[in-house]
Design a protein around this motif. Structure first.
Motif, PDB file in Angstrom:
ATOM      1  N   SER A   7       0.757  -1.105  -0.206  1.00  0.00           N
ATOM      2  CA  SER A   7      -0.095   0.018   0.090  1.00  0.00           C
ATOM      3  C   SER A   7       0.925   1.200   0.066  1.00  0.00           C
ATOM      4  CB  SER A   7      -0.942   0.309   1.020  1.00  0.00           C
ATOM      5  OG  SER A   7      -1.789  -0.991   1.241  1.00  0.00           O
ATOM      6  N   ILE A   8       0.389   2.189  -0.707  1.00  0.00           N
ATOM      7  CA  ILE A   8       1.235   3.477  -0.739  1.00  0.00           C
ATOM      8  C   ILE A   8       0.444   4.789  -0.758  1.00  0.00           C
ATOM      9  CG2 ILE A   8       3.048   2.638  -1.936  1.00  0.00           C
ATOM     10  CD1 ILE A   8       2.178   3.746  -4.303  1.00  0.00           C
ATOM     11  N   PRO A   9       0.378   5.694  -0.360  1.00  0.00           N
ATOM     12  CA  PRO A   9      -0.174   7.024  -0.347  1.00  0.00           C
ATOM     13  C   PRO A   9       0.138   7.827  -1.551  1.00  0.00           C
ATOM     14  CG  PRO A   9       1.861   7.496   1.147  1.00  0.00           C
ATOM     15  CD  PRO A   9       1.993   5.906   0.705  1.00  0.00           C
ATOM     16  N   VAL A  10      -0.671   8.621  -2.153  1.00  0.00           N
ATOM     17  CA  VAL A  10      -0.562   9.538  -3.194  1.00  0.00           C
ATOM     18  C   VAL A  10      -0.685  10.879  -2.685  1.00  0.00           C
ATOM     19  CG1 VAL A  10      -1.185  10.332  -5.544  1.00  0.00           C
ATOM     20  CG2 VAL A  10      -0.844   7.732  -5.021  1.00  0.00           C
ATOM     21  N   TYR A  11       0.310  12.075  -3.117  1.00  0.00           N
ATOM     22  CA  TYR A  11       0.125  13.444  -2.535  1.00  0.00           C
ATOM     23  C   TYR A  11       0.033  13.972  -3.655  1.00  0.00           C
ATOM     24  CZ  TYR A  11       1.928  11.001   1.630  1.00  0.00           C
ATOM     25  OH  TYR A  11       1.889  10.197   2.658  1.00  0.00           O
ATOM     26  N   GLY A  12      -0.261  15.479  -3.570  1.00  0.00           N
ATOM     27  CA  GLY A  12      -0.071  16.293  -4.714  1.00  0.00           C
ATOM     28  C   GLY A  12      -1.111  17.724  -4.176  1.00  0.00           C
ATOM     29  N   ALA A  13      -1.212  18.573  -4.964  1.00  0.00           N
ATOM     30  CA  ALA A  13      -1.545  19.825  -4.718  1.00  0.00           C
ATOM     31  C   ALA A  13      -2.887  20.073  -5.776  1.00  0.00           C
ATOM     32  CB  ALA A  13      -0.878  21.008  -4.765  1.00  0.00           C
ATOM     33  N   ILE A  14      -3.954  20.418  -5.130  1.00  0.00           N
ATOM     34  CA  ILE A  14      -5.040  20.813  -6.129  1.00  0.00           C
ATOM     35  C   ILE A  14      -5.646  22.324  -5.385  1.00  0.00           C
ATOM     36  CG2 ILE A  14      -7.624  19.957  -6.566  1.00  0.00           C
ATOM     37  CD1 ILE A  14      -6.631  17.136  -5.747  1.00  0.00           C
ATOM     38  N   LEU A  15      -5.986  22.664  -6.646  1.00  0.00           N
ATOM     39  CA  LEU A  15      -6.781  24.040  -6.437  1.00  0.00           C
ATOM     40  C   LEU A  15      -7.867  24.377  -7.272  1.00  0.00           C
ATOM     41  CD1 LEU A  15      -6.575  27.095  -5.331  1.00  0.00           C
ATOM     42  CD2 LEU A  15      -5.445  27.719  -7.260  1.00  0.00           C
ATOM     43  N   ASN A  16      -9.229  24.623  -6.613  1.00  0.00           N
ATOM     44  CA  ASN A  16     -10.275  24.770  -7.239  1.00  0.00           C
ATOM     45  C   ASN A  16     -10.560  26.481  -7.494  1.00  0.00           C
ATOM     46  OD1 ASN A  16     -12.934  25.129  -8.063  1.00  0.00           O
ATOM     47  ND2 ASN A  16     -13.754  24.481  -6.136  1.00  0.00           N
ATOM     48  N   GLN A  17     -10.467  26.677  -8.719  1.00  0.00           N
ATOM     49  CA  GLN A  17     -10.439  28.108  -9.132  1.00  0.00           C
ATOM     50  C   GLN A  17     -11.551  28.473  -9.616  1.00  0.00           C
ATOM     51  OE1 GLN A  17      -7.404  27.364 -12.127  1.00  0.00           O
ATOM     52  NE2 GLN A  17      -5.819  28.865 -11.010  1.00  0.00           N
ATOM     53  N   GLY A  18     -12.826  27.720  -9.413  1.00  0.00           N
ATOM     54  CA  GLY A  18     -14.252  27.988  -9.627  1.00  0.00           C
ATOM     55  C   GLY A  18     -14.671  28.901  -8.550  1.00  0.00           C
ATOM     56  N   THR A  19     -16.181  28.982  -8.474  1.00  0.00           N
ATOM     57  CA  THR A  19     -17.028  29.804  -7.565  1.00  0.00           C
ATOM     58  C   THR A  19     -17.626  28.919  -6.804  1.00  0.00           C
ATOM     59  OG1 THR A  19     -18.433  30.413  -8.979  1.00  0.00           O
ATOM     60  CG2 THR A  19     -16.950  31.678  -9.074  1.00  0.00           C
ATOM     61  N   GLU A  20     -17.834  27.687  -6.982  1.00  0.00           N
ATOM     62  CA  GLU A  20     -18.497  26.740  -6.344  1.00  0.00           C
ATOM     63  C   GLU A  20     -17.602  25.356  -5.674  1.00  0.00           C
ATOM     64  OE1 GLU A  20     -21.704  25.312  -8.621  1.00  0.00           O
ATOM     65  OE2 GLU A  20     -22.661  27.447  -8.890  1.00  0.00           O
ATOM     66  N   LYS A  21     -18.061  24.791  -4.690  1.00  0.00           N
ATOM     67  CA  LYS A  21     -17.131  23.679  -4.164  1.00  0.00           C
ATOM     68  C   LYS A  21     -17.209  22.531  -5.195  1.00  0.00           C
ATOM     69  CE  LYS A  21     -18.174  24.126   0.763  1.00  0.00           C
ATOM     70  NZ  LYS A  21     -18.806  23.441   1.742  1.00  0.00           N
ATOM     71  N   ALA A  22     -16.203  21.841  -5.210  1.00  0.00           N
ATOM     72  CA  ALA A  22     -15.946  20.858  -6.182  1.00  0.00           C
ATOM     73  C   ALA A  22     -15.672  19.642  -5.191  1.00  0.00           C
ATOM     74  CB  ALA A  22     -14.882  20.982  -7.417  1.00  0.00           C
ATOM     75  N   HIS A  23     -15.819  18.378  -5.534  1.00  0.00           N
ATOM     76  CA  HIS A  23     -15.577  17.118  -4.929  1.00  0.00           C
ATOM     77  C   HIS A  23     -14.690  16.125  -5.635  1.00  0.00           C
ATOM     78  CE1 HIS A  23     -18.498  18.742  -1.835  1.00  0.00           C
ATOM     79  NE2 HIS A  23     -19.261  18.984  -3.028  1.00  0.00           N
ATOM     80  N   LEU A  24     -13.640  15.728  -5.024  1.00  0.00           N
ATOM     81  CA  LEU A  24     -13.267  14.585  -5.678  1.00  0.00           C
ATOM     82  C   LEU A  24     -13.651  13.324  -5.002  1.00  0.00           C
ATOM     83  CD1 LEU A  24     -10.536  13.121  -7.139  1.00  0.00           C
ATOM     84  CD2 LEU A  24      -9.120  13.819  -5.048  1.00  0.00           C
TER      85      LEU A  24
END
Length: 170
Positions: free
Chosen positions: A70-87
């Protein structure tokens, strides 16, 4: 599990990681926001992705320790919109299971989605939400890459490439 493996999975791999954990929420967010902006501005050479108003910076994973599947995965995410987004999901061909994980003070939680607030950078990291891949189908070592599809529900899916690398590069 050895002490080294235990420390690894509890997010205590280096003094740098421990020091970063002591930063305030604002300092972490500012740092991750600047990092994401640099990665997105750098384009494809910076290993970044875009899906509508969602920007995804350098996606990486530390190499698994001997015998760990098992391994973790990392990174950066930015929602540049005006409403919430969901992964809401992720998938890869290199493992049996892909889930979201949070280490909340030593307790593992498995959320069904990760919420992205508008304009607020989110760093997938050991001390907060991140992607957890279990049941690796092949050994991975530093320098290897694999595809990971991120599912943002109604916003769509984006294919990313995860780079397996030592944490020291971050």
């Amino acid at each position: 599990m050895s002490i080294r493996q235990s420390q690894y999975w509890n997010g205590v791999r280096s003094d740098a990681t421990s020091a970063f954990k002591t930063w305030s929420w604002f300092s972490r967010s500012l740092f991750l926001g600047i990092l994401l902006a640099v990665l997105v501005a750098g384009g494809a050479s910076a290993h970044s992705y875009k899906l509508g108003q969602i920007s995804i910076g350098h996606v990486w994973s530390p190499p698994p320790l001997g015998g760990v599947v098992s391994i973790p995965v990392y990174g950066a995410i930015l929602n540049q919109g005006t409403e919430k987004a969901h992964l809401i999901g992720a998938e890869t061909s290199v493992a049996e299971t892909v889930r979201f994980r949070v280490d909340a003070g030593g307790t593992e939680l498995w959320p069904t989605r990760i919420t992205l607030s508008p304009g607020k950078p989110l760093g997938l990291a050991a001390w907060r939400e991140h992607i957890w891949i279990s049941g690796l189908r092949k050994p991975l070592k530093p320098g290897d890459t694999f595809d990971l599809t991120l599912d943002f529900g109604e916003k769509g899916k984006v294919n990313t490439m995860v780079i397996v690398e030592e944490e020291a590069g971050h």
